[in-house]
Design an enzyme around this catalytic site. Sequence first.
Site, PDB file in Angstrom:
ATOM      1  N   ARG A  13      74.647 115.185  26.647  1.00 51.07           N
ATOM      2  CA  ARG A  13      73.667 113.987  25.690  1.00 51.07           C
ATOM      3  C   ARG A  13      72.481 114.127  25.808  1.00 51.07           C
ATOM      4  O   ARG A  13      72.195 113.875  23.989  1.00 51.07           O
ATOM      5  CB  ARG A  13      73.710 112.834  26.566  1.00 51.07           C
ATOM      6  CG  ARG A  13      75.322 112.375  26.851  1.00 51.07           C
ATOM      7  CD  ARG A  13      75.512 111.423  27.964  1.00 51.07           C
ATOM      8  NE  ARG A  13      73.983 109.996  27.445  1.00 51.07           N
ATOM      9  CZ  ARG A  13      74.549 109.090  28.282  1.00 51.07           C
ATOM     10  NH1 ARG A  13      74.292 109.544  29.708  1.00 51.07           N
ATOM     11  NH2 ARG A  13      73.866 108.289  28.639  1.00 51.07           N
ATOM     12  N   LYS A  19      65.788 102.367  25.522  1.00 52.40           N
ATOM     13  CA  LYS A  19      66.356 101.268  24.693  1.00 52.40           C
ATOM     14  C   LYS A  19      66.111 100.263  24.749  1.00 52.40           C
ATOM     15  O   LYS A  19      66.203  98.807  24.587  1.00 52.40           O
ATOM     16  CB  LYS A  19      66.544 102.251  23.551  1.00 52.40           C
ATOM     17  CG  LYS A  19      66.364 102.973  22.848  1.00 52.40           C
ATOM     18  CD  LYS A  19      67.608 104.127  22.057  1.00 52.40           C
ATOM     19  CE  LYS A  19      68.284 104.428  22.965  1.00 52.40           C
ATOM     20  NZ  LYS A  19      68.839 105.712  24.025  1.00 52.40           N
ATOM     21  N   ARG A  57      76.904 104.711  35.104  1.00 55.57           N
ATOM     22  CA  ARG A  57      77.821 105.311  34.436  1.00 55.57           C
ATOM     23  C   ARG A  57      78.289 106.242  34.666  1.00 55.57           C
ATOM     24  O   ARG A  57      77.967 107.206  34.619  1.00 55.57           O
ATOM     25  CB  ARG A  57      77.105 104.601  32.741  1.00 55.57           C
ATOM     26  CG  ARG A  57      76.941 103.305  32.310  1.00 55.57           C
ATOM     27  CD  ARG A  57      76.230 103.684  31.449  1.00 55.57           C
ATOM     28  NE  ARG A  57      76.203 104.603  30.199  1.00 55.57           N
ATOM     29  CZ  ARG A  57      76.055 104.209  28.869  1.00 55.57           C
ATOM     30  NH1 ARG A  57      74.218 103.888  28.712  1.00 55.57           N
ATOM     31  NH2 ARG A  57      75.381 105.087  28.146  1.00 55.57           N
ATOM     32  N   ARG A  80      70.097 105.210  37.188  1.00 54.47           N
ATOM     33  CA  ARG A  80      70.156 103.919  36.473  1.00 54.47           C
ATOM     34  C   ARG A  80      71.298 102.815  36.864  1.00 54.47           C
ATOM     35  O   ARG A  80      72.139 103.754  36.917  1.00 54.47           O
ATOM     36  CB  ARG A  80      70.664 104.514  35.137  1.00 54.47           C
ATOM     37  CG  ARG A  80      70.854 103.119  34.420  1.00 54.47           C
ATOM     38  CD  ARG A  80      71.200 103.260  32.661  1.00 54.47           C
ATOM     39  NE  ARG A  80      71.773 104.635  31.880  1.00 54.47           N
ATOM     40  CZ  ARG A  80      71.698 104.622  30.267  1.00 54.47           C
ATOM     41  NH1 ARG A  80      71.128 104.023  30.049  1.00 54.47           N
ATOM     42  NH2 ARG A  80      72.772 105.446  30.606  1.00 54.47           N
ATOM     43  N   ARG A 138      73.257 107.413  14.775  1.00 56.58           N
ATOM     44  CA  ARG A 138      72.347 108.501  15.636  1.00 56.58           C
ATOM     45  C   ARG A 138      72.700 110.022  14.470  1.00 56.58           C
ATOM     46  O   ARG A 138      72.661 110.764  15.163  1.00 56.58           O
ATOM     47  CB  ARG A 138      73.755 109.159  16.736  1.00 56.58           C
ATOM     48  CG  ARG A 138      73.036 108.270  18.476  1.00 56.58           C
ATOM     49  CD  ARG A 138      74.204 108.457  19.047  1.00 56.58           C
ATOM     50  NE  ARG A 138      73.863 108.669  20.368  1.00 56.58           N
ATOM     51  CZ  ARG A 138      73.679 107.659  21.703  1.00 56.58           C
ATOM     52  NH1 ARG A 138      74.093 106.164  21.269  1.00 56.58           N
ATOM     53  NH2 ARG A 138      73.187 107.333  22.554  1.00 56.58           N
TER      54      ARG A 138
HETATM   55  P1  ADP Z   1      68.782 103.854  27.041  1.00 57.54           P
HETATM   56  O1  ADP Z   1      68.573 102.112  26.788  1.00 57.54           O
HETATM   57  O2  ADP Z   1      67.676 104.599  25.860  1.00 57.54           O
HETATM   58  O3  ADP Z   1      69.606 104.757  27.472  1.00 57.54           O
HETATM   59  P2  ADP Z   1      67.443 102.717  29.759  1.00 57.54           P
HETATM   60  O4  ADP Z   1      66.895 100.756  28.666  1.00 57.54           O
HETATM   61  O5  ADP Z   1      69.084 102.281  30.125  1.00 57.54           O
HETATM   62  O6  ADP Z   1      67.540 103.823  28.169  1.00 57.54           O
HETATM   63  O7  ADP Z   1      66.903 102.591  30.888  1.00 57.54           O
HETATM   64  C1  ADP Z   1      67.565 104.102  31.329  1.00 57.54           C
HETATM   65  C2  ADP Z   1      66.642 104.267  32.485  1.00 57.54           C
HETATM   66  O8  ADP Z   1      65.406 104.208  32.981  1.00 57.54           O
HETATM   67  C3  ADP Z   1      66.555 103.213  33.425  1.00 57.54           C
HETATM   68  O9  ADP Z   1      67.222 103.223  34.828  1.00 57.54           O
HETATM   69  C4  ADP Z   1      65.343 102.115  33.131  1.00 57.54           C
HETATM   70  O10 ADP Z   1      65.389 100.984  34.416  1.00 57.54           O
HETATM   71  C5  ADP Z   1      64.878 102.854  33.717  1.00 57.54           C
HETATM   72  N1  ADP Z   1      63.745 103.012  32.379  1.00 57.54           N
HETATM   73  C6  ADP Z   1      63.550 102.459  31.221  1.00 57.54           C
HETATM   74  N2  ADP Z   1      62.146 102.435  30.470  1.00 57.54           N
HETATM   75  C7  ADP Z   1      61.374 102.784  31.278  1.00 57.54           C
HETATM   76  C8  ADP Z   1      60.136 102.593  32.009  1.00 57.54           C
HETATM   77  N3  ADP Z   1      59.147 102.748  31.044  1.00 57.54           N
HETATM   78  N4  ADP Z   1      59.713 103.457  33.260  1.00 57.54           N
HETATM   79  C9  ADP Z   1      60.378 103.887  33.997  1.00 57.54           C
HETATM   80  N5  ADP Z   1      61.612 103.962  34.210  1.00 57.54           N
HETATM   81  C10 ADP Z   1      62.133 102.966  32.605  1.00 57.54           C
HETATM   82  P1  AMP Z   2      74.696 105.175  25.090  1.00 55.09           P
HETATM   83  O1  AMP Z   2      74.929 103.460  25.562  1.00 55.09           O
HETATM   84  O2  AMP Z   2      73.618 104.623  23.843  1.00 55.09           O
HETATM   85  O3  AMP Z   2      73.812 105.384  25.616  1.00 55.09           O
HETATM   86  O4  AMP Z   2      75.979 105.233  24.393  1.00 55.09           O
HETATM   87  C1  AMP Z   2      76.849 105.982  25.149  1.00 55.09           C
HETATM   88  C2  AMP Z   2      77.044 106.960  24.264  1.00 55.09           C
HETATM   89  O5  AMP Z   2      78.294 106.539  23.561  1.00 55.09           O
HETATM   90  C3  AMP Z   2      77.653 107.713  23.653  1.00 55.09           C
HETATM   91  O6  AMP Z   2      76.910 109.150  24.331  1.00 55.09           O
HETATM   92  C4  AMP Z   2      78.577 108.599  22.305  1.00 55.09           C
HETATM   93  O7  AMP Z   2      79.103 108.801  22.907  1.00 55.09           O
HETATM   94  C5  AMP Z   2      78.496 107.162  22.306  1.00 55.09           C
HETATM   95  N1  AMP Z   2      77.896 106.731  21.339  1.00 55.09           N
HETATM   96  C6  AMP Z   2      77.215 105.512  20.897  1.00 55.09           C
HETATM   97  N2  AMP Z   2      76.456 105.064  19.698  1.00 55.09           N
HETATM   98  C7  AMP Z   2      77.000 105.958  19.156  1.00 55.09           C
HETATM   99  C8  AMP Z   2      76.864 106.575  17.345  1.00 55.09           C
HETATM  100  N3  AMP Z   2      75.928 105.608  16.525  1.00 55.09           N
HETATM  101  N4  AMP Z   2      77.840 107.590  17.178  1.00 55.09           N
HETATM  102  C9  AMP Z   2      78.508 108.179  17.788  1.00 55.09           C
HETATM  103  N5  AMP Z   2      77.943 107.730  18.920  1.00 55.09           N
HETATM  104  C10 AMP Z   2      78.065 106.938  19.682  1.00 55.09           C
END
Ligand code: ADP
Ligand code: AMP
Length: 218
Positions: A173, A15, A162, A129, A90
């Site tokens: 998660r 995302k 993170r 990541r 969520r």
């Molecule tokens: P989200 O925001 O949904 O938690 P991220 O965008 O942070 O996910 O992506 C999670 C990890 O996967 C990051 O390290 C990113 O670089 C990697 N990633 C994202 N999209 C892809 C893809 N299509 N193929 C391989 N790795 C990806």
């Molecule tokens: P994210 O960066 O989206 O992976 O979110 C990291 C963490 O923030 C999650 O695991 C939750 O603990 C909290 N969080 C983010 N968005 C929400 C949401 N919409 N509702 C509740 N908790 C959230």
Amino acid sequence: MAHFIVLLGPPGAGKGTQAKAISEALQIPHVSSGDIFREHLSKQTELGKLADGYIKCGQLVPDDVTIRMIGDRLKQPDCVNGALLDGFPRTLPQAEALDDFLAKMGASVNTVISLEVPAEVLVERLSGRWSCPTCGRVYHEKYNPPQQARICDNDGTPLIQRPDDQAETVRQRIEVYRSQTEPLIEYYRQKGVLVRVDGTQSIEAVKQEILTVLAGVQ
Ligand code: ADP
Ligand code: AMP
Ligand code: ZN
């Protein structure tokens, strides 16, 4: 017409990675609930300290606090033409609150992109990541490495991992996603705004697919 787009998908689906291109293409701000919580935490605000207790163990921050925080963000003037929501809603109560909030603005959720990626891929993505604490850009040590190891291409800041990306918290998660967030797929499907995208494709292929979808529904 305003564009309110929701990026739905499990942690690690991509995302945040896709958000930049979408927000630039549609000229709408990227609103990430996780990023806002982490910003509060880095400033050690009361909200940040409260959220940290939940984030650390992979649980959701309570709905009332989260809904209020996103409601305040969407009232900012840069959201008049819409927003790209990443990580919110969520839960069903969050989705209903968003609908109520947008209805008061004479708007609604236009499109929900559900990025679909199986659990075993998510763990590998999140363990590799690395993100930039300054600009929020997201990298992967294997799939999307920075030019110089562990340094942000954009601003030279050392990248960080993170704390909630360690394997045990990731599993929690993913479980929370399955039980509390996945029902939103059906919620938005019934509203006729859901688009499913295969998130296991390359970053570039996912981006092209999303931009094509969004160009078609505008
Ligand atoms: P989200 O925001 O949904 O938690 P991220 O965008 O942070 O996910 O992506 C999670 C990890 O996967 C990051 O390290 C990113 O670089 C990697 N990633 C994202 N999209 C892809 C893809 N299509 N193929 C391989 N790795 C990806
Ligand atoms: P994210 O960066 O989206 O992976 O979110 C990291 C963490 O923030 C999650 O695991 C939750 O603990 C909290 N969080 C983010 N968005 C929400 C949401 N919409 N509702 C509740 N908790 C959230
Ligand atoms: Zn950066």
